[in-house]
Design a protein around this motif. Structure first.
Motif, short mmCIF file in Angstrom:
data_model
loop_
_atom_site.label_atom_id
_atom_site.label_comp_id
_atom_site.label_asym_id
_atom_site.label_seq_id
_atom_site.Cartn_x
_atom_site.Cartn_y
_atom_site.Cartn_z
N THR A 8 0.85 -1.19 0.00
CA THR A 8 0.00 0.00 0.00
C THR A 8 0.89 1.24 0.00
N PHE A 9 0.51 2.24 -0.78
CA PHE A 9 1.26 3.50 -0.79
C PHE A 9 0.35 4.61 -1.28
N LYS A 10 0.74 5.84 -0.98
CA LYS A 10 0.06 7.03 -1.50
C LYS A 10 1.01 7.66 -2.51
N ALA A 11 0.43 8.24 -3.57
CA ALA A 11 1.28 8.86 -4.59
C ALA A 11 0.51 9.94 -5.33
N ARG A 12 1.26 10.85 -5.91
CA ARG A 12 0.73 11.85 -6.83
C ARG A 12 1.86 12.28 -7.75
N SER A 13 1.52 12.94 -8.84
CA SER A 13 2.54 13.39 -9.78
C SER A 13 2.12 14.74 -10.35
N SER A 14 3.08 15.40 -11.00
CA SER A 14 2.78 16.70 -11.59
C SER A 14 2.06 16.57 -12.92
N GLY A 15 1.91 15.35 -13.41
CA GLY A 15 1.17 15.06 -14.64
C GLY A 15 0.69 13.62 -14.59
N VAL A 16 -0.13 13.23 -15.54
CA VAL A 16 -0.61 11.85 -15.59
C VAL A 16 0.53 10.96 -16.07
N LEU A 17 0.92 9.98 -15.24
CA LEU A 17 2.06 9.12 -15.54
C LEU A 17 1.78 7.67 -15.18
N PRO A 18 2.29 6.73 -15.97
CA PRO A 18 2.21 5.33 -15.55
C PRO A 18 3.29 5.03 -14.52
N VAL A 19 2.99 4.13 -13.60
CA VAL A 19 3.98 3.68 -12.63
C VAL A 19 3.83 2.17 -12.47
N ASN A 20 4.96 1.48 -12.39
CA ASN A 20 4.99 0.04 -12.14
C ASN A 20 5.78 -0.18 -10.85
N ILE A 21 5.22 -0.96 -9.94
CA ILE A 21 5.89 -1.32 -8.69
C ILE A 21 6.20 -2.81 -8.76
N GLY A 22 7.46 -3.16 -8.64
CA GLY A 22 7.86 -4.57 -8.66
C GLY A 22 8.58 -4.95 -7.39
N ILE A 23 8.30 -6.12 -6.89
CA ILE A 23 9.02 -6.69 -5.75
C ILE A 23 9.88 -7.81 -6.34
N TRP A 24 11.19 -7.73 -6.13
CA TRP A 24 12.14 -8.62 -6.80
C TRP A 24 13.06 -9.32 -5.82
N GLN A 25 13.59 -10.45 -6.24
CA GLN A 25 14.61 -11.19 -5.50
C GLN A 25 15.94 -11.04 -6.26
N PRO A 26 16.87 -10.23 -5.74
CA PRO A 26 18.17 -10.14 -6.41
C PRO A 26 19.04 -11.34 -6.05
N PRO A 27 20.08 -11.70 -6.74
CA PRO A 27 20.54 -11.06 -7.97
C PRO A 27 19.87 -11.64 -9.22
N GLU A 28 19.13 -12.72 -9.09
CA GLU A 28 18.54 -13.37 -10.26
C GLU A 28 17.44 -12.54 -10.91
N GLY A 29 16.80 -11.66 -10.14
CA GLY A 29 15.72 -10.84 -10.67
C GLY A 29 14.39 -11.55 -10.70
N THR A 30 14.18 -12.52 -9.81
CA THR A 30 12.91 -13.23 -9.74
C THR A 30 11.80 -12.27 -9.33
N ASN A 31 10.73 -12.21 -10.11
CA ASN A 31 9.59 -11.35 -9.81
C ASN A 31 8.77 -11.99 -8.70
N ILE A 32 8.63 -11.29 -7.59
CA ILE A 32 7.87 -11.79 -6.44
C ILE A 32 6.46 -11.21 -6.44
N GLY A 33 6.30 -9.94 -6.81
CA GLY A 33 5.00 -9.27 -6.84
C GLY A 33 5.05 -8.08 -7.76
N PHE A 50 0.07 -9.84 -3.24
CA PHE A 50 0.78 -10.87 -3.98
C PHE A 50 1.15 -12.00 -3.05
N GLN A 51 1.26 -13.19 -3.62
CA GLN A 51 1.69 -14.36 -2.86
C GLN A 51 3.14 -14.64 -3.23
N ALA A 52 4.00 -14.57 -2.23
CA ALA A 52 5.44 -14.76 -2.46
C ALA A 52 5.74 -16.21 -2.83
N PRO A 53 6.42 -16.43 -3.98
CA PRO A 53 6.74 -17.79 -4.39
C PRO A 53 7.98 -18.35 -3.69
#
Length: 86
Positions: A8-33, A50-53
């Motif tokens: 959960t987070f709050k956000a705003r921007s100075s214009g309409v923008l896309p945002v992607n939030i990723g939860i990752w496992q380094p160093p392999e870069g496994t996508n967790i959420g 998300f359910q952590a694998p």
């Protein structure tokens, strides 16, 4: 592994923008959420579950903003990752 989490987070921007939030496992870069949103000039609350694998103590949050050119300012506040409790 198998634990469900809520982001959960709050956000705003100075214009309409896309945002992607990723939860990752380094160093392999496994996508967790992952969550994908549009940010707007007014404050809004965003969330996803998300359910952590896998189990990790070295997870990384990656925030990608933009995609439409130009220069904008983005504010993010109250970012939380918590075990999900429906």
């Amino acid at each position: 592994a198998g634990q469900t989490y809520s982001v959960t987070f709050k956000a705003r921007s100075s214009g309409v923008l896309p945002v992607n939030i990723g939860i990752w496992q380094p160093p392999e870069g496994t996508n967790i959420g992952y969550g994908e949103y549009q940010l707007y000039p007014g404050w809004e609350t965003y969330s996803f579950e998300f359910q952590a694998p896998l189990t990790t103590t070295t997870g990384m949050v990656n925030i990608n903003v933009g995609g439409n050119g130009g220069t904008h300012t983005v504010w993010i506040d109250d970012f939380e990752i918590q075990p999900y409790a429906p």
